[in-house]
Each structure stands twice: as structure tokens, then as C-alpha cells.
Write a protein that holds these residues in place. Structure first.
Motif, PDB file in Angstrom:
ATOM      1  N   UNK A  27      37.246  55.521  36.225  1.00  0.00           N
ATOM      2  CA  UNK A  27      38.410  54.569  36.107  1.00  0.00           C
ATOM      3  C   UNK A  27      38.349  53.614  37.292  1.00  0.00           C
ATOM      4  N   UNK A  28      38.499  52.264  37.100  1.00  0.00           N
ATOM      5  CA  UNK A  28      38.407  51.367  38.131  1.00  0.00           C
ATOM      6  C   UNK A  28      39.360  51.778  39.400  1.00  0.00           C
ATOM      7  N   UNK A  29      38.969  51.662  40.629  1.00  0.00           N
ATOM      8  CA  UNK A  29      39.897  52.280  41.466  1.00  0.00           C
ATOM      9  C   UNK A  29      40.956  51.358  41.974  1.00  0.00           C
ATOM     10  N   UNK A  30      40.899  49.973  41.730  1.00  0.00           N
ATOM     11  CA  UNK A  30      41.704  49.145  42.060  1.00  0.00           C
ATOM     12  C   UNK A  30      41.520  47.977  41.267  1.00  0.00           C
ATOM     13  N   UNK A  31      42.680  47.157  41.007  1.00  0.00           N
ATOM     14  CA  UNK A  31      42.724  45.974  40.218  1.00  0.00           C
ATOM     15  C   UNK A  31      41.965  44.668  40.632  1.00  0.00           C
ATOM     16  N   UNK A  32      41.926  44.673  42.261  1.00  0.00           N
ATOM     17  CA  UNK A  32      41.530  43.511  42.549  1.00  0.00           C
ATOM     18  C   UNK A  32      40.006  43.537  42.928  1.00  0.00           C
ATOM     19  N   UNK A  33      39.212  42.630  41.969  1.00  0.00           N
ATOM     20  CA  UNK A  33      37.682  42.618  42.090  1.00  0.00           C
ATOM     21  C   UNK A  33      37.430  41.968  43.283  1.00  0.00           C
ATOM     22  N   UNK A  34      36.113  41.879  43.597  1.00  0.00           N
ATOM     23  CA  UNK A  34      35.315  42.286  43.216  1.00  0.00           C
ATOM     24  C   UNK A  34      34.779  43.836  43.831  1.00  0.00           C
ATOM     25  N   UNK A  35      34.905  44.724  43.035  1.00  0.00           N
ATOM     26  CA  UNK A  35      34.666  46.155  43.354  1.00  0.00           C
ATOM     27  C   UNK A  35      33.090  46.794  42.905  1.00  0.00           C
ATOM     28  N   UNK A  36      32.396  47.362  43.705  1.00  0.00           N
ATOM     29  CA  UNK A  36      31.317  47.973  43.443  1.00  0.00           C
ATOM     30  C   UNK A  36      31.295  49.429  43.230  1.00  0.00           C
ATOM     31  N   UNK A  37      30.541  49.975  42.569  1.00  0.00           N
ATOM     32  CA  UNK A  37      30.442  51.493  42.450  1.00  0.00           C
ATOM     33  C   UNK A  37      29.134  51.890  42.635  1.00  0.00           C
ATOM     34  N   UNK A  38      28.855  52.957  43.620  1.00  0.00           N
ATOM     35  CA  UNK A  38      27.765  53.557  43.749  1.00  0.00           C
ATOM     36  C   UNK A  38      27.773  54.942  43.160  1.00  0.00           C
ATOM     37  N   UNK A  39      26.704  55.015  42.014  1.00  0.00           N
ATOM     38  CA  UNK A  39      26.971  56.351  41.428  1.00  0.00           C
ATOM     39  C   UNK A  39      25.512  57.194  41.800  1.00  0.00           C
ATOM     40  N   UNK A  80      27.723  63.634  38.248  1.00  0.00           N
ATOM     41  CA  UNK A  80      27.643  62.324  38.688  1.00  0.00           C
ATOM     42  C   UNK A  80      28.541  62.169  39.909  1.00  0.00           C
ATOM     43  N   UNK A  81      28.382  61.594  40.826  1.00  0.00           N
ATOM     44  CA  UNK A  81      28.978  61.236  41.972  1.00  0.00           C
ATOM     45  C   UNK A  81      29.382  59.846  42.155  1.00  0.00           C
ATOM     46  N   UNK A  82      30.902  59.413  42.230  1.00  0.00           N
ATOM     47  CA  UNK A  82      31.069  58.119  42.394  1.00  0.00           C
ATOM     48  C   UNK A  82      31.655  57.646  43.555  1.00  0.00           C
ATOM     49  N   UNK A  83      31.179  56.688  44.223  1.00  0.00           N
ATOM     50  CA  UNK A  83      31.917  56.009  45.266  1.00  0.00           C
ATOM     51  C   UNK A  83      32.286  54.435  45.159  1.00  0.00           C
ATOM     52  N   UNK A  84      33.661  53.895  45.514  1.00  0.00           N
ATOM     53  CA  UNK A  84      33.948  52.646  45.203  1.00  0.00           C
ATOM     54  C   UNK A  84      33.841  51.859  46.434  1.00  0.00           C
ATOM     55  N   UNK A  85      33.381  50.662  46.278  1.00  0.00           N
ATOM     56  CA  UNK A  85      33.589  49.792  47.683  1.00  0.00           C
ATOM     57  C   UNK A  85      33.701  48.309  47.403  1.00  0.00           C
ATOM     58  N   UNK A  86      34.191  47.398  48.387  1.00  0.00           N
ATOM     59  CA  UNK A  86      34.224  46.130  47.767  1.00  0.00           C
ATOM     60  C   UNK A  86      32.786  45.533  48.316  1.00  0.00           C
ATOM     61  N   UNK A  87      32.582  44.494  47.404  1.00  0.00           N
ATOM     62  CA  UNK A  87      31.116  43.799  48.016  1.00  0.00           C
ATOM     63  C   UNK A  87      31.528  43.088  49.186  1.00  0.00           C
ATOM     64  N   UNK A  88      30.628  42.946  50.208  1.00  0.00           N
ATOM     65  CA  UNK A  88      30.920  42.303  51.295  1.00  0.00           C
ATOM     66  C   UNK A  88      31.066  43.224  52.536  1.00  0.00           C
ATOM     67  N   UNK A  89      32.078  44.400  52.163  1.00  0.00           N
ATOM     68  CA  UNK A  89      32.555  45.170  53.218  1.00  0.00           C
ATOM     69  C   UNK A  89      32.130  46.741  52.780  1.00  0.00           C
ATOM     70  N   UNK A  90      30.826  47.039  52.495  1.00  0.00           N
ATOM     71  CA  UNK A  90      30.339  48.132  52.184  1.00  0.00           C
ATOM     72  C   UNK A  90      30.792  49.382  52.996  1.00  0.00           C
ATOM     73  N   UNK A  91      31.189  49.092  54.070  1.00  0.00           N
ATOM     74  CA  UNK A  91      31.887  50.299  55.216  1.00  0.00           C
ATOM     75  C   UNK A  91      33.428  50.695  54.697  1.00  0.00           C
ATOM     76  N   UNK A  92      33.964  49.948  53.927  1.00  0.00           N
ATOM     77  CA  UNK A  92      35.333  50.144  53.350  1.00  0.00           C
ATOM     78  C   UNK A  92      35.157  50.735  51.926  1.00  0.00           C
ATOM     79  N   UNK A  93      34.949  52.094  51.913  1.00  0.00           N
ATOM     80  CA  UNK A  93      34.715  52.812  50.687  1.00  0.00           C
ATOM     81  C   UNK A  93      35.696  53.985  50.536  1.00  0.00           C
ATOM     82  N   UNK A  94      35.795  54.292  49.141  1.00  0.00           N
ATOM     83  CA  UNK A  94      36.735  55.651  48.683  1.00  0.00           C
ATOM     84  C   UNK A  94      35.821  56.883  49.069  1.00  0.00           C
ATOM     85  N   UNK A  95      36.406  57.656  48.825  1.00  0.00           N
ATOM     86  CA  UNK A  95      35.751  59.149  49.178  1.00  0.00           C
ATOM     87  C   UNK A  95      35.033  59.562  47.852  1.00  0.00           C
TER      88      UNK A  95
END
Length: 154
Positions: A27-39, A80-95
Motif C-alpha cells: 500500500x502506498x505509504x502517503x498520498x503526497x507523491x512522488x514516492x519511490x519504493x525500494x523492493x 520481499x522487503x519494501x522501503x518507501x522514500x521521497x525522490x530527491x530526499x532518499x535519506x528520509x525513508x520509512x522503516x
């Protein structure tokens, strides 16, 4: 850190162009795009140990891996292990969030049967957790299963 509802990754099998793939959906973690996922895809290589198969970064709420018989084959337990982060700020990421282990293979219910020579009927259920692909076959599709028999001498 990105917060919000949990990603809850889930693995399901799918036939894509006649080939067996596993799909990790989340599930997308937040409605504000752009969010990227590392799978990160991994398989159980020995009890308690995982081996990485494939990793990708995608804007999609899903990722595929092919059961190619080399990196991933029948009988593997896959995660599969998923981490969400915002494009441009990859240091701000979900667990990172893990899916449950998905056993891609054939299960027998029950795993073993004790059969006496008394003519009674016994039911053995054979279940494949993934589609059985038959590339190039018209209607005939088969798998061969080997049963081992142990004579208990009773």
C-alpha cells in the motif's frame, strides 16, 4: 522519516506471458507523491538465512520477480522487503517492511500416510502454490511427482 500507514507487502503468484512470476504488492505509504519504493527480493537459503535475489527502485505499488529456475525455483520460500522514500530526499525513508514468507512449490496434505493393506481408500492432496506453466504445450500439461514408500513390515 516517512510515516503513515504500514506498507504491508504481500506476495502472490502470477502467470505473466506464460511464465511464472511472484508479485509483491504494497500500500502506498502517503498520498503526497512522488514516492519511490525500494523492493528487495530474497529467498531462504538455509534455516534463518536469506539470500538476496533482486533489488529494484520503482514508483509503482508492486514489483515482480520471475521464477526462472536459476535464482528462484520451486521449493523456495521467498520474501520481499519494501522501503518507501521521497525522490530527491532518499535519506528520509520509512522503516523496511518484510512480507510473510511465501512458499513457492508443491505441498502434500498430509505430508505422509501410513497405509495398511486392508483395501481402505486414502486421500492425498497435492497443491501447487504457484501456477504450473506449460510453454509451447497445447492442452496437455503435466508434472511428474515421485512418491517414496517405506515398508514398515507390519
Amino acid at each position: 522519516k516517512l510515516t503513515g500507514p504500514a506498507l504491508q507487502p504481500v506476495i502472490t503468484p502470477e502467470l505473466v506471458q506464460g511464465r511464472v512470476h511472484l508479485k509483491c504488492s504494497y500500500s502506498p505509504s502517503s498520498p503526497e507523491p512522488p514516492v519511490q519504493y525500494r523492493v528487495l527480493w530474497s529467498r531462504l537459503s538455509s534455516p534463518g538465512k536469506r539470500e538476496q535475489i533482486q533489488q529494484e527502485t520503482t514508483p509503482q505499488p508492486f514489483s515482480y520477480v520471475e521464477m526462472d529456475g536459476a535464482n528462484l525455483r520451486l521449493g523456495d520460500t521467498v520474501f520481499c522487503t519494501v522501503t518507501a522514500f521521497r525522490r530527491g530526499t532518499p535519506e528520509q525513508q520509512s522503516l523496511p517492511e518484510d512480507s510473510k514468507g511465501f512458499y513457492a512449490g508443491i505441498k502434500f496434505f498430509p505430508e505422509s500416510l501410513e497405509i495398511a493393506e486392508d483395501g481402505k481408500v486414502h486421500v492425498l492432496t497435492v497443491l501447487s502454490t504457484v501456477p504450473i506453466a506449460c510453454p509451447g504445450q497445447d492442452d496437455s500439461c503435466k508434472i511428474t511427482l515421485q512418491l517414496s514408500i517405506e515398508d514398515l513390515g507390519k
